[in-house]
Design an enzyme around this catalytic site. Structure first.
Site, mmCIF file in Angstrom:
data_model
loop_
_atom_site.group_PDB
_atom_site.id
_atom_site.type_symbol
_atom_site.label_atom_id
_atom_site.label_comp_id
_atom_site.label_asym_id
_atom_site.label_seq_id
_atom_site.Cartn_x
_atom_site.Cartn_y
_atom_site.Cartn_z
ATOM 1 C CB CYS A 95 -0.932 -0.008 1.214
ATOM 2 S SG CYS A 95 -2.020 1.432 1.302
ATOM 3 C CB CYS A 186 -7.951 -0.458 5.389
ATOM 4 S SG CYS A 186 -7.445 -0.882 3.701
#
Length: 368
Positions: A95, A186
């Site tokens: 990410c 997430c």
């Protein structure tokens, strides 16, 4: 431009820069489509927290950007593929590389800094550990190149402890001062088991769990749901069984009794997809020319190495292989080293980069 998550770290980052005279803009990345999330997802609340913090700090420019497509393609799908192939990936590293310091940084004007709440430090494009070793997050930034590091500020890197950051948030009257720290990924949510989530995307059947002699001791629920070194939750006899490795070829989970069993320790590994942070190259003269004679492998450079976040750094000799991969020989065996993990190397506090573990070894024997 401060990448704000709605947590205390990025909020204090924004406050510090504003107090230093910077013109601060808050930006919130939406990386996961909440309409597809079946568990608890905090993105809506996090965005509201970002807006409230900006209001408290009198930051007028605050916006949300959508990187759902980029995250799905560059992070999530790759993570699923790795787990399906028996690997242990780190989506946070991907990410940072592809989204936060990729897609987001592409939106930052050339004359503007990007700032994040990472506990790390930078100087002239070099990445260093944060002063607070317990919170140091340079491990997660080990695949970000120097051009991105040169454009980024890490104000929290000089703090000695997280307690100082929370105290500052309270003094500033930020409502997130006591907000619970997010520890999950997430796309999983806060209340879900990771294996349960993966089972919705990876179709792998249950199979046998065996000991080192091949004796069946139970059944696993899909190899993707297990990580090397973790308790297997398989009951057999009076021992507590731990995952030693996963055999995809016959869908078998190999376990050993006890958390300190010798089979859980390995002394070396090879790594692929290596990233050198500084200009994509190792430091000048890092590998001595005297070790590069034709037909010989390098003796290796002594470095500090980590294969997990918050792992105490371990001494290892790093050498280049002729096929472009890298080899690390640890001075002491490492517990629960697994293919797919990121191995990151340092010289003191200087983070040089790292790669993805491909093979692990013990006594010159490869273990997959």
């Amino acid at each position: 431009m401060v990448a704000m998550s709605g947590g205390v770290d990025s909020s204090v980052t924004a406050a510090l820069l504003k107090s230093q005279g910077y013109l601060v803009q808050g930006i919130y990345m939406r990386n996961w489509d909440t309409s597809d999330e079946r568990g608890e997802c905090t993105s809506i609340q996090d965005w509201q927290d970002v807006q409230r913090v900006c209001e408290t700090l009198k930051i007028d420019d605050c916006k949300q950007v959508n990187f759902v497509k980029e995250y799905w393609t560059d992070v999530f799908q790759q993570t699923l593929d790795d787990y399906a192939h028996g690997l242990t990936p780190n989506p946070d590293i991907q990410c940072n590389r592809h989204v936060k310091f990729g897609a987001l940084l592409d939106q930052v004007p050339e004359d503007t800094w990007l700032a994040t709440g990472h506990y790390s430090r930078s100087l002239n494009g070099r990445l260093y550990r944060g002063q607070d070793r317990k919170k140091d997050q340079s491990y997660f930034l080990s695949s970000v190149d120097s051009k991105a590091i040169q454009r980024t500020l890490f104000p929290l890197g000089e703090f000695q402890s997280k307690a100082q950051v929370k105290t500052m948030a309270q003094e500033l009257g930020l409502h997130v001062a006591k907000k619970r720290e997010s520890m999950g990924i997430c796309f999983v949510g806060q209340r879900r088991r990771f294996a349960e989530f993966l089972s919705e995307y990876i179709d792998q059947p249950p199979g046998p769990a065996v000991d080192l002699e091949g004796r069946v001791i139970g059944q696993h629920q899909g190899l993707f749901a297990y990580t090397v070194g973790q308790a297997s939750r398989i009951c057999f006899g009076s021992d507590k069984w731990f995952v030693a490795h996963k055999r995809l070829e016959d869908n078998t989970l190999v376990c050993v009794p006890g958390s300190d069993h010798p089979a859980l320790f390995h002394s070396a590994c090879t790594a692929r997809d290596w990233v050198w942070i500084e200009e994509g190259q190792p430091p000048p003269s890092f590998f001595l020319e005297s070790n590069e004679k034709k037909g010989e492998e390098e003796k290796g450079v002594l470095v500090d190495a980590q294969v997990r976040y918050r792992m105490a750094p371990q001494k290892a000799r790093l050498s280049r292989l002729r096929d472009g991969r890298y080899h690390l020989n640890f001075l002491e065996p490492i517990r629960a080293m697994a293919p797919g993990q990121q191995v990151v190397v340092y010289l003191d506090d200087w983070c040089l980069g790292g790669g993805t573990i491909q093979d692990i070894y013990n006594n010159n024997t490869t273990t997959l």
